[in-house]
Motif scaffolding. Structure first.
Motif, short mmCIF file in Angstrom:
data_model
loop_
_atom_site.label_atom_id
_atom_site.label_comp_id
_atom_site.label_asym_id
_atom_site.label_seq_id
_atom_site.Cartn_x
_atom_site.Cartn_y
_atom_site.Cartn_z
N ASN A 260 0.81 -1.23 0.00
CA ASN A 260 0.00 0.00 0.00
C ASN A 260 0.84 1.27 0.00
O ASN A 260 0.60 2.19 0.76
CB ASN A 260 -1.01 0.00 1.15
N ASP A 261 1.82 1.28 -0.90
CA ASP A 261 2.64 2.48 -1.04
C ASP A 261 2.18 3.33 -2.22
O ASP A 261 1.60 2.80 -3.17
CB ASP A 261 4.11 2.09 -1.27
N SER A 262 2.47 4.61 -2.15
CA SER A 262 2.23 5.50 -3.28
C SER A 262 3.48 6.31 -3.53
O SER A 262 4.27 6.55 -2.63
CB SER A 262 1.11 6.49 -2.97
N LYS A 263 3.60 6.73 -4.80
CA LYS A 263 4.77 7.52 -5.17
C LYS A 263 4.31 8.94 -5.49
O LYS A 263 3.35 9.13 -6.24
CB LYS A 263 5.42 6.88 -6.40
N ILE A 288 3.57 12.11 8.75
CA ILE A 288 3.54 11.35 7.50
C ILE A 288 4.90 10.71 7.30
O ILE A 288 5.93 11.38 7.31
CB ILE A 288 3.17 12.27 6.31
N ASN A 289 4.87 9.41 7.17
CA ASN A 289 6.11 8.68 7.09
C ASN A 289 6.61 8.65 5.64
O ASN A 289 6.02 8.00 4.79
CB ASN A 289 5.83 7.27 7.60
N VAL A 290 7.69 9.39 5.37
CA VAL A 290 8.26 9.39 4.02
C VAL A 290 9.30 8.28 3.97
O VAL A 290 10.13 8.16 4.85
CB VAL A 290 8.91 10.75 3.71
N ASP A 291 9.22 7.47 2.93
CA ASP A 291 10.11 6.32 2.90
C ASP A 291 11.25 6.52 1.91
O ASP A 291 12.29 7.07 2.25
CB ASP A 291 9.28 5.07 2.60
N MET A 292 11.08 6.13 0.65
CA MET A 292 12.19 6.23 -0.30
C MET A 292 12.20 7.64 -0.90
O MET A 292 11.14 8.19 -1.18
CB MET A 292 12.00 5.21 -1.42
N THR A 309 8.17 8.20 -1.55
CA THR A 309 7.02 7.32 -1.33
C THR A 309 6.43 7.53 0.06
O THR A 309 7.12 7.90 1.01
CB THR A 309 7.41 5.83 -1.49
N ILE A 310 5.12 7.30 0.13
CA ILE A 310 4.37 7.41 1.40
C ILE A 310 3.35 6.27 1.42
O ILE A 310 3.20 5.55 0.44
CB ILE A 310 3.61 8.76 1.49
N LYS A 311 2.65 6.11 2.52
CA LYS A 311 1.58 5.12 2.59
C LYS A 311 0.33 5.68 1.88
O LYS A 311 0.07 6.88 1.95
CB LYS A 311 1.23 4.82 4.06
N ASN A 312 -0.44 4.82 1.24
CA ASN A 312 -1.66 5.24 0.53
C ASN A 312 -2.58 6.09 1.39
O ASN A 312 -3.17 7.05 0.92
CB ASN A 312 -2.45 4.03 0.04
N ASP A 313 -2.68 5.74 2.68
CA ASP A 313 -3.60 6.46 3.57
C ASP A 313 -3.23 7.94 3.71
O ASP A 313 -4.06 8.74 4.11
CB ASP A 313 -3.55 5.85 4.99
N ASP A 314 -1.99 8.27 3.41
CA ASP A 314 -1.53 9.65 3.63
C ASP A 314 -1.58 10.53 2.38
O ASP A 314 -1.15 11.68 2.42
CB ASP A 314 -0.08 9.64 4.16
N ILE A 315 -2.11 9.99 1.25
CA ILE A 315 -2.06 10.74 0.00
C ILE A 315 -2.74 12.12 0.11
O ILE A 315 -2.13 13.15 -0.20
CB ILE A 315 -2.74 9.96 -1.15
N ILE A 316 -3.98 12.13 0.58
CA ILE A 316 -4.75 13.38 0.57
C ILE A 316 -4.08 14.44 1.45
O ILE A 316 -3.88 15.59 1.04
CB ILE A 316 -6.20 13.12 1.02
N LYS A 317 -3.67 13.99 2.65
CA LYS A 317 -3.01 14.90 3.58
C LYS A 317 -1.72 15.46 2.97
O LYS A 317 -1.44 16.66 3.06
CB LYS A 317 -2.65 14.09 4.84
N THR A 318 -0.95 14.58 2.31
CA THR A 318 0.32 15.00 1.72
C THR A 318 0.10 16.02 0.61
O THR A 318 0.77 17.05 0.54
CB THR A 318 1.07 13.77 1.17
N GLU A 319 -0.87 15.74 -0.27
CA GLU A 319 -1.16 16.66 -1.37
C GLU A 319 -1.52 18.04 -0.84
O GLU A 319 -1.03 19.07 -1.32
CB GLU A 319 -2.31 16.12 -2.22
#
Ligand code: ASP
Ligand code: MG
Length: 404
Positions: A260-263, A288-292, A309-319
């Protein structure tokens, strides 16, 4: 006093029949004349049901009452285990964390065990009884009930093993041990006989869900041997132990993957000192946990593209956070949802050159495009299209001889 700690997970105590089976497993250890301490999780599904009840009241249910409620699950399973042991003629009683007591620190819902008082349990052990202690819970200095993070009864078992200087901690679960990769994805996956704490830590934080990652860290710091095995079939499991006790005949020990990662890619970021910090600061402040992370310099050196990359659950918040961030300028923001991080893990790679090359070549042969790369001393991770996970891990499993 030779002590062994036996921990049973939710599915192992998931029904009355399962609990009767658990009592028989415990009785086998009692026969060996070892002193046995049992730690149990709640019956499977119970903790989730309790959480759902709080959600029906509100989304910000009082954290201290949340912990009182959630700790009730372990009270039920432990009473049933002790009662079953009594029924087959074994002296046993349940111990709730406050009765031991087990002290914790930190906030409700994610406390950590800081001290375990041994005297009452030790006395009970000497009297020939089998204490069955509730996992996942403790008390704080205000004498209120607390819980550890989800899956925290693993941590309880490890900490109890530490305080009682147990010779071993055995984690009974619904799988036979730790596998080279997910047997559901690769049929040829093999059970690993021995794995180091460090490798296991990487595997579990990268998606291998056998034990709670924090509990492996506790085992590592306290040098406690952990045996993971099934309560359903009587077969040897996996031993998690010190690096030097693990044979180094394989370069790679295991392969794990996330689902469940997003780029996120920021295109045309104006490049100046401090820009990366400006991008990531608000994200970290919002948990928000930033990974790669990768950054590409454009040909004119004025603009850069930044991918992470972040977890899918965090997409809206990150945007939202990126779009309202006045400290950065970029041309556009791309979100790619269907990505997965595939990682090869092994202490053997420290001393073996060429592992990265072999990984990339195996993926290239299978026409799998690598989007982002990150490495640590004992791990290489690549980000790929999610559809290609199975193909990628099968290829890597073969390349590094994990099927043998
Ligand atoms: N019952 C708790 C949970 O479901 C603790 C555990 O299972 O380890 O998270
Ligand atoms: Mg569990």
């Amino acid at each position: 006093m030779k002590i062994v700690v036996l921990k049973f997970g939710g599915t192992s105590v998931g029904s009355i029949n399962r609990i009767k089976k658990v009592a028989r497993i415990i009785s086998q250890y009692v026969k060996t004349k070892k002193k046995v301490i049992v730690v149990s999780s709640a019956m499977s599904g119970v903790t989730n049901e309790l959480i759902n009840k709080t959600k029906k009241i509100c989304n910000n249910f009082s954290p201290s009452e949340y912990d009182v409620l959630l700790s009730s699950g372990e009270q039920i399973s432990c009473a049933l285990i002790s009662g079953s042991l009594n029924h087959i003629g074994i002296k046993s009683r349940s111990w709730l964390s406050w009765q031991v007591p087990i002290f914790t620190e930190g906030t409700y819902k994610k406390s950590r065990i800081t001290n375990i008082f041994k005297s009452k349990i030790s006395k009970y052990l000497r009297s020939g009884g089998v204490p069955v202690i509730t996992g996942f819970q403790g008390i704080n200095l205000e004498n209120r009930l607390t819980t550890l993070e989800r899956g925290g009864s693993d941590s309880s078992a490890i900490m109890i093993a530490k305080y009682f200087r147990a010779e071993k901690c055995i984690i009974y679960t619904d799988v036979e041990g730790v596998y080279t990769t997910d047997p559901k994805a690769v049929k040829k996956a093999k059970k690993i006989k021995k794995i180091s704490y460090e490798e296991m830590l990487e595997m579990s934080s990268l998606g291998t869900k056998v034990m709670q990652p924090a509990s492996i860290q506790d085992a590592r710091l306290n040098r406690i041997d952990v045996d993971v095995k099934s309560s359903f079939v009587d077969r040897p499991g996996t031993l998690i132990t010190k690096k030097k006790s693990v044979s180094k005949d394989k370069i790679i020990t295991g392969i794990s993957f996330t689902k469940n990662d997003s780029k996120i890619t920021l295109i045309g970021v104006v490049d100046k000192p401090g820009v990366a910090a400006s991008i990531f600061e608000p994200l970290s402040k919002n948990s928000i946990n930033v990974d790669m992370v990768v950054q590409n310099i454009s040909s004119d050196g004025k603009e850069t593209d930044l991918t992470f990359t972040i977890k899918n659950d965090d997409i809206i918040k990150t945007e939202k956070l990126l779009n309202k961030n006045k400290l950065i300028k970029f041309k556009s923001l791309l979100v790619t949802k269907n990505v997965s991080k595939v990682s090869i893990i092994g202490v053997g790679m420290i001393t073996t050159p060429g592992v990265t090359y072999r990984m990339f070549k195996a993926l290239a042969k299978n026409k799998i495009n690598i989007q982002v790369i990150s490495t640590s001393e004992i791990k290489i991770s690549v980000l790929i299209n999610k559809k290609l996970i199975k193909k990628a891990i099968s290829a890597l499993h073969k390349e590094f001889n994990l099927e043998k």
